[in-house]
Design a protein around this motif. Structure first.
Motif, PDB file in Angstrom:
ATOM      1  N   MET A   1       0.836  -1.188   0.000  1.00  0.00           N
ATOM      2  CA  MET A   1       0.000   0.000   0.000  1.00  0.00           C
ATOM      3  C   MET A   1       0.880   1.249   0.000  1.00  0.00           C
ATOM      4  O   MET A   1       1.997   1.223   0.483  1.00  0.00           O
ATOM      5  N   ALA A   2       0.351   2.325  -0.522  1.00  0.00           N
ATOM      6  CA  ALA A   2       1.088   3.588  -0.594  1.00  0.00           C
ATOM      7  C   ALA A   2       0.390   4.634   0.266  1.00  0.00           C
ATOM      8  O   ALA A   2      -0.769   4.477   0.649  1.00  0.00           O
ATOM      9  N   GLU A  67       5.922   4.574  -0.397  1.00  0.00           N
ATOM     10  CA  GLU A  67       5.555   3.303   0.230  1.00  0.00           C
ATOM     11  C   GLU A  67       5.100   3.590   1.654  1.00  0.00           C
ATOM     12  O   GLU A  67       5.624   4.508   2.299  1.00  0.00           O
ATOM     13  N   SER A  68       4.173   2.818   2.151  1.00  0.00           N
ATOM     14  CA  SER A  68       3.654   3.025   3.511  1.00  0.00           C
ATOM     15  C   SER A  68       4.762   3.026   4.554  1.00  0.00           C
ATOM     16  O   SER A  68       4.711   3.789   5.523  1.00  0.00           O
ATOM     17  N   THR A  95      -2.254  10.492   4.018  1.00  0.00           N
ATOM     18  CA  THR A  95      -3.478   9.755   3.694  1.00  0.00           C
ATOM     19  C   THR A  95      -3.117   8.478   2.941  1.00  0.00           C
ATOM     20  O   THR A  95      -2.117   8.420   2.227  1.00  0.00           O
ATOM     21  N   SER A  96      -3.957   7.482   3.112  1.00  0.00           N
ATOM     22  CA  SER A  96      -3.756   6.207   2.410  1.00  0.00           C
ATOM     23  C   SER A  96      -4.142   6.360   0.946  1.00  0.00           C
ATOM     24  O   SER A  96      -5.090   7.066   0.614  1.00  0.00           O
ATOM     25  N   VAL A  97      -3.399   5.671   0.090  1.00  0.00           N
ATOM     26  CA  VAL A  97      -3.685   5.663  -1.342  1.00  0.00           C
ATOM     27  C   VAL A  97      -4.038   4.230  -1.714  1.00  0.00           C
ATOM     28  O   VAL A  97      -3.242   3.312  -1.496  1.00  0.00           O
ATOM     29  N   GLU A  98      -5.220   4.055  -2.261  1.00  0.00           N
ATOM     30  CA  GLU A  98      -5.693   2.714  -2.571  1.00  0.00           C
ATOM     31  C   GLU A  98      -4.984   2.094  -3.767  1.00  0.00           C
ATOM     32  O   GLU A  98      -4.653   0.916  -3.767  1.00  0.00           O
TER      33      GLU A  98
END
Length: 113
Positions: A1-2, A67-68, A95-98
């Motif tokens: 996840m990014a 990268e997370s 914020t999370s990137v799907e």
């Protein structure tokens, strides 16, 4: 996840932030000139004897997709490089990137970063 790390900073700190990110191996970022105000509000200036108020203060908005596992590191790098210790230094949020897609190659996910 990014993750998308977004920062709004003082314009004169942009080069320091850019060099800090580049030095840490972050190869890409997006920069936009923005205007806004926070706790400091606007500011008053005098021009040719007339006083006027500037409601919005010029800022720079940075966006970096990472990268997370690198999100906290990038947040700290930006905060350290952008800090002046004075009001109006800015804000950073993550914020999370799907999903991410590199348009040129069609790569998706981590390969697209």
């Amino acid at each position: 996840m990014a993750h998308l790390v977004t920062a709004v900073i003082k314009p004169f700190k942009l080069d320091e932030v850019k060099e800090a990110l580049r030095g840490a191996g972050m190869l890409g970022l997006t920069v936009s000139e923005v205007q806004g105000y926070g706790r400091q509000g606007g500011k008053t200036e005098t021009f040719r004897g007339s006083e006027y108020t500037i409601d919005f203060v010029p800022k720079v908005r940075l966006e970096v997709i990472v990268e997370s596992t690198d999100a906290d590191k990038v947040l700290e790098l930006i905060a350290t490089a952008a800090r002046t210790g004075k009001i109006g230094d800015g804000k950073i949020w993550v914020t999370s990137v799907e999903q991410v897609l590199r348009i040129r190659t069609g790569e998706m996910g981590p390969d697209a970063l």
